[in-house]
Write a protein that holds these residues in place. Structure first.
Motif, PDB file in Angstrom:
ATOM      1  N   ARG A 182       0.813  -1.214   0.000  1.00 26.21           N
ATOM      2  CA  ARG A 182       0.000   0.000   0.000  1.00 26.21           C
ATOM      3  C   ARG A 182       0.845   1.263   0.000  1.00 26.21           C
ATOM      4  O   ARG A 182       0.465   2.275  -0.583  1.00 26.21           O
ATOM      5  N   ASP A 211      -6.327   2.095  -1.110  1.00 25.92           N
ATOM      6  CA  ASP A 211      -6.789   0.750  -0.784  1.00 25.92           C
ATOM      7  C   ASP A 211      -7.301  -0.002  -2.009  1.00 25.92           C
ATOM      8  O   ASP A 211      -8.083  -0.933  -1.894  1.00 25.92           O
ATOM      9  N   ASP A 222      -7.210  -3.792  -1.898  1.00 22.57           N
ATOM     10  CA  ASP A 222      -7.680  -4.495  -0.707  1.00 22.57           C
ATOM     11  C   ASP A 222      -8.652  -5.619  -1.047  1.00 22.57           C
ATOM     12  O   ASP A 222      -8.642  -6.673  -0.391  1.00 22.57           O
TER      13      ASP A 222
END
Length: 470
Positions: free
Chosen positions: A376, A383, A386
């Motif tokens: 990240r 994100d 994610d």
């Protein structure tokens, strides 16, 4: 030991070369010599005079090779070695026959008004890039030596130190070599060239010209996939820069992409982005179609059948490229076995890292198995991966981290480091070049003290442009 240069190409294809000699240079000196490659060739460190094309062993027959080519889509029927010279072939300690050629050795009848010389910077760039690619296990021509000539060459920026590159290749046969032979309108000359290329690179395919074309296409598809996997942008994928052997050749305006963007272009003369990073697989097919055109009369005497057979081969190239690319991506992502969803998984990762550093994203992905923040931070805290990470973890091999570090290099010839090294070399300091060469010669093994070779360019580096110039 005495160097013995064979003259296989000159003897077999005299109509596709011109006997020529290297221009004199006042004070040739070896700046870099590739001891490992010299050992493979069975060559002790030769004298600088010999490596500059002088004081050659008796019987040596240096030639300038003829070839044509599509340059940025436009066909030039007569290009050839305008600043290069094939000294001959050497049989290595492994039994393989390899070309030994010079770049920057002076004007030839193919020079089209140019001086045929080379400046030190482009010579060292080709030396560095070839060794980096070899260390990445990507088929490539390599430098045996870089020499200074003792005289300046004049370019737009003024006087520059003159240099010669000694290049070793499986051969210097190109798509453009076949285009030149075909443009002469002599089918038997094309046949002799094809027979020579088959005997040299595909000996199991004697007389099978369709099989020969398919074999070249397969090697080139795998090569371009390997370029794409490491973020390499060749910059000038003209047909005269595409080898029949499947090796990377002519490191002119090339560079490694840092921030991932499919439209990345480095070459100052590629104003339309024809050879952008993301276009390289498309140009692969276009160039192979040009090779097919030269081979049609050999593939079948009936033009319709020849076109049909060649078309079938060309239609399979995209699939071959995609298979090679996906195989490489599985290794880079640490995937276990194969799964129908792997392509989508790989492509989703690329969408997630767009704009971030290509090399570091892949290298640090192994840390994200346990710590997503390692990835990240490269995405400026975003994100966007994610949702992707759980899908990826479910596909991981048991020893994924080790596999990934073996597939994803840490050290590449980063653009800012390359320019620093070349600038220092111009001032007589080879230290930065040697340090960079040492780093990229072992690209997968992380070592202390080399942190700067793993970092993107600094903010002040600006837009990077490269130039033809070897």
């Amino acid at each position: 030991m005495t160097v013995h240069f064979q003259s296989d190409y000159a003897a077999a294809l005299p109509d596709l070369c011109l006997d020529w000699t290297s221009a004199d240079c006042p004070d040739p000196r070896i700046l870099k010599y590739n001891e490992a490659l010299g050992g493979l060739l069975g060559m002790d460190r030769p004298e600088a005079r010999l490596l500059s094309g002088h004081d050659l062993p008796p019987g040596t027959r240096p030639v300038a090779q003829a070839y044509a080519g599509h340059q940025f889509g436009g066909f030039s029927p007569r290009l050839g070695d305008g600043r290069a010279l094939l000294l001959g072939e050497v049989r290595g300690t492994d039994g393989a026959l390899r070309d030994v050629a010079l770049k920057g050795s002076g004007a030839t009848p193919f020079s089209r008004g140019a001086d045929g010389r080379a400046a030190l910077g482009p010579v060292l760039r080709e030396y560095l890039m070839g060794e980096a690619m070899a260390a990445l296990n990507i088929p490539t021509t390599r430098a045996l030596a870089a020499l200074t000539t003792g005289e300046d060459v004049w370019r737009e920026e003024g006087a520059l130190p003159g240099a010669i590159l000694v290049r070793v290749a499986a051969s210097h046969l190109r798509v453009g070599t076949f285009q030149y032979a075909a443009a002469q309108g002599d089918l038997e000359q094309v046949r002799r060239l094809a027979d020579y290329a088959i005997a040299r690179h595909y000996p199991d395919l004697a007389g099978d010209y369709a099989g020969f074309f398919a074999a070249v296409a397969g090697r080139q598809a795998r090569l371009i996939a390997q370029w794409m996997l490491v973020g390499f942008v060749h910059g000038v994928m003209n047909t005269d820069n595409m080898t029949i052997s499947g090796q990377t050749i002519d490191y002119g305006p090339c560079a490694f992409m840092e921030a991932y963007a499919p439209g990345t272009v480095f070459s100052s003369i590629d104003r339309q982005g024809r050879y952008a990073y993301g276009n390289q697989p498309l140009i692969l097919g276009w160039n192979l179609a040009r090779l097919a055109e030269t081979l049609l009369p050999l593939i079948d005497a009936d033009e319709g059948r020849a076109v049909e057979r060649a078309t079938r081969i060309l239609e399979g190239v995209a699939g071959q490229y995609q298979d090679a690319w996906l195989e490489g991506m599985r290794s880079k992502l640490g995937l276990d076995g194969t799964d129908p969803g792997d392509r989508d998984l790989a492509e989703a990762f690329l969408v997630g890292i767009e704009g971030a550093d290509w090399t570091l994203c892949f290298r640090r992905l192994s840390r994200a198995i346990d710590d997503p923040s390692a990835l990240r931070v490269l995405l400026a805290g975003a994100d966007r991966l994610d949702d992707w990470l759980p899908r990826w973890r479910a596909r991981l091999a048991r020893d994924a981290a080790q596999r990934m570090e073996a597939a994803n290099p840490l050290y590449i010839p980063r653009n800012e480091r390359v320019e620093e090294a070349l600038a220092a070399a111009h001032e007589g300091d080879m230290g930065p070049f040697d340090a960079l060469l040492a780093a990229v010669s072992a690209p997968f093994h992380e070592r202390g003290g080399l942190e700067k070779y793993a970092l993107p360019a600094s903010e002040g580096f600006g837009t990077y442009r490269t130039f033809c110039g070897t």
